[in-house]
Design a protein around this motif. Structure first.
Motif, PDB file in Angstrom:
ATOM      1  N   ASN A 266      24.212  28.236  61.388  1.00 17.13           N
ATOM      2  CA  ASN A 266      24.516  28.722  62.733  1.00 17.13           C
ATOM      3  C   ASN A 266      25.410  27.980  63.518  1.00 17.13           C
ATOM      4  O   ASN A 266      25.919  27.019  63.214  1.00 17.13           O
ATOM      5  CB  ASN A 266      23.014  28.767  63.476  1.00 17.13           C
ATOM      6  N   ARG A 267      25.901  28.646  64.458  1.00 15.36           N
ATOM      7  CA  ARG A 267      26.884  28.278  65.389  1.00 15.36           C
ATOM      8  C   ARG A 267      26.115  27.492  66.513  1.00 15.36           C
ATOM      9  O   ARG A 267      25.322  27.900  67.420  1.00 15.36           O
ATOM     10  CB  ARG A 267      27.783  29.373  65.957  1.00 15.36           C
ATOM     11  N   TYR A 268      26.812  26.354  66.897  1.00 15.55           N
ATOM     12  CA  TYR A 268      26.224  25.531  67.901  1.00 15.55           C
ATOM     13  C   TYR A 268      27.485  25.034  69.067  1.00 15.55           C
ATOM     14  O   TYR A 268      28.229  24.630  68.566  1.00 15.55           O
ATOM     15  CB  TYR A 268      25.637  24.351  67.278  1.00 15.55           C
ATOM     16  N   ARG A 273      25.363  22.605  74.498  1.00 19.09           N
ATOM     17  CA  ARG A 273      24.174  22.140  73.709  1.00 19.09           C
ATOM     18  C   ARG A 273      23.313  23.420  73.461  1.00 19.09           C
ATOM     19  O   ARG A 273      21.880  23.299  73.879  1.00 19.09           O
ATOM     20  CB  ARG A 273      23.641  20.951  74.763  1.00 19.09           C
ATOM     21  N   LYS A 274      23.500  24.565  72.772  1.00 21.74           N
ATOM     22  CA  LYS A 274      22.926  25.554  72.603  1.00 21.74           C
ATOM     23  C   LYS A 274      23.286  26.261  71.403  1.00 21.74           C
ATOM     24  O   LYS A 274      24.548  26.214  71.174  1.00 21.74           O
ATOM     25  CB  LYS A 274      22.760  26.528  73.826  1.00 21.74           C
ATOM     26  N   TYR A 275      22.656  26.976  70.992  1.00 21.44           N
ATOM     27  CA  TYR A 275      22.875  27.850  69.756  1.00 21.44           C
ATOM     28  C   TYR A 275      23.613  29.006  70.256  1.00 21.44           C
ATOM     29  O   TYR A 275      23.142  29.762  71.343  1.00 21.44           O
ATOM     30  CB  TYR A 275      21.657  28.121  68.592  1.00 21.44           C
ATOM     31  N   ASP A 321      25.110  22.552  61.097  1.00 26.00           N
ATOM     32  CA  ASP A 321      25.669  23.655  62.148  1.00 26.00           C
ATOM     33  C   ASP A 321      27.002  23.742  62.109  1.00 26.00           C
ATOM     34  O   ASP A 321      27.690  22.963  61.758  1.00 26.00           O
ATOM     35  CB  ASP A 321      24.990  23.626  63.432  1.00 26.00           C
TER      36      ASP A 321
END
Length: 419
Positions: A266-268, A273-275, A321
């Protein structure tokens, strides 16, 4: 040929007698049975456990078909426990055992038994074992050979070994094969006749086999590229003229993940500080299988190197990530701009974090600046790493670029741009 899997042996040793069922999971043919029935069993024998106190049953063998019955296997195991000494029970491919949840729960009640099982799909672990055992199932996920493990068994130098590994991957049996024809045939047939057939039979999608195969081909062609189910749906419509639904694509991707064939990253958003929801990236558990699926026609070393680094990090226990960092600045006309830069991997393990770029090569200063750009825009104290394939000269001083840390080093013929 003996292939060392020291990390996984230590994982088993550290979990001995912990009152839980040790569940060894992984893609078919990655070495689960060898780890349990050869490496770990030999360890027990070498440390004083008598053979009569090691109970092994390989449930995928025809001769052991009768033990797939829950009452038969319980009676058999209980008949072998003749004293109060410690016994070690090892069951291979336990998902083939009827009512295996109840059987394993029953085995947990044997006071002097330490239990180890293998399974080949994540449904077996995540939906059955964890639910049924309420925290009494302890997973050890085993990957195909890392490059370090591969090269220890490979008859040749490191650079020839890398050339083999990037094409044929790390399934243990490929290391023992002498010719390219053998490896190509083995990997091609294994993918189609074992992995895909398992999924088709398990999920009863015989009539949709071609759709599944087309999806695998699309994912294999897209490693290292951002994608998502809607983009894949568009590819089906434009390239294959298929009317496959978005829901079906999502289901098939889940089936491939459940069989440990692919993994997603997944991308972060590093600063936020969130996906970020989508798009994301998919990587294959073994690059040899990925290449076989495409008939060895798309062996792009840059993307395969990225896939291998991802697998290496995962095998070492890191969650991985895709990083996104925002860069703000002013252009030559004095106009403010904002753009997103990508970090190939943000690897986390407990309090440890590493930012890693897979660069393959950096032949020019322009390329060096490009690869460093995202890392120098991360203003925290965690280590930032660029991994390249070939030896490079140390160029200048860059505070954000550091040598590869020993705790996360990727054991392939790569060097790192130093400070």
């Amino acid at each position: 040929m003996d292939i060392k899997r020291d990390k996984y042996l230590n994982d088993l040793i550290n979990r001995m007698h912990n009152g839980m069922i040790k569940v060894v999971t992984g893609i078919r043919r990655c070495g689960k049975s060898y780890l349990l029935f050869n490496i770990f069993k030999n360890y027990l024998l070498e440390h004083g456990v008598t053979a009569s106190h090691i109970i092994t049953i390989e449930l995928d063998q025809r001769k052991n078909k009768k033990y797939r019955d829950p009452d038969t296997i319980l009676d058999y195991i209980e008949s072998l426990i003749e004293d109060d000494e410690q016994y070690y029970i090892m069951l291979d491919e336990v998902q083939m055992l009827q009512e295996f949840e109840e059987v394993l729960n029953s085995l947990l009640h044997i006071r002097n038994a330490d239990i180890y099982v293998t399974g080949s799909n994540s449904k077996f672990l995540s939906k059955d074992v964890i639910t049924e055992f309420r925290g009494r199932g302890d997973e050890i996920h085993i990957y195909p050979l890392t490059f370090k493990e591969f090269i220890e068994a490979y008859d040749g130098d490191m650079y020839r070994g890398w050339a083999e590994y990037v094409v044929y991957g790390g399934l243990p049996l490929t290391v023992t094969m002498k010719t390219e024809e053998q490896k190509i045939s083995y990997l091609t047939n294994l993918f189609k006749e074992t992995y895909l057939k398992d999924i088709i039979e398990r999920h009863h999608i015989e009539k949709k086999q071609q759709e599944l195969e087309d999806l695998v081909n699309i994912l294999a062609s897209a490693i290292g590229s951002l994608t998502n189910p809607p983009k894949i749906e568009a590819t089906f419509k434009s390239a294959i003229q298929s009317t496959i639904s978005l829901n079906t694509i999502r289901q098939y991707i889940e089936h491939l993940e459940d069989a440990f064939i692919i993994n997603k990253a997944n991308r972060y958003n590093v600063k936020g500080r969130k996906y970020i929801g989508t798009p994301l990236k998919y990587y294959f558990e073994d690059v040899g299988l990925r290449n076989a699926r495409l008939g060895f026609r798309q062996v792009e070393e840059t993307h395969l190197m990225e896939n291998i680094i991802y697998n290496e990090l995962r095998s070492r226990g890191y969650t991985v990530d895709i990083g996104v960092v925002e860069k703000r600045g002013t252009d030559e006309n004095g106009k403010e701009y904002k753009k997103q830069l990508e970090i190939d991997f943000v690897a986390n393990l407990g309090s440890k974090r590493y930012y890693i770029q897979s660069a393959f090569s950096m032949p020019t200063e322009e390329k060096r600046i490009q690869e460093k750009a995202s890392l120098v825009n991360v203003n925290d104290s965690f280590k930032k790493i660029i991994v390249v394939k070939d030896a490079v000269k140390e160029v200048g001083s860059y505070k954000a670029i550091v040598k590869l840390h020993k705790e996360v080093s990727v054991e392939i013929p790569f060097e790192v741009v130093a400070e």
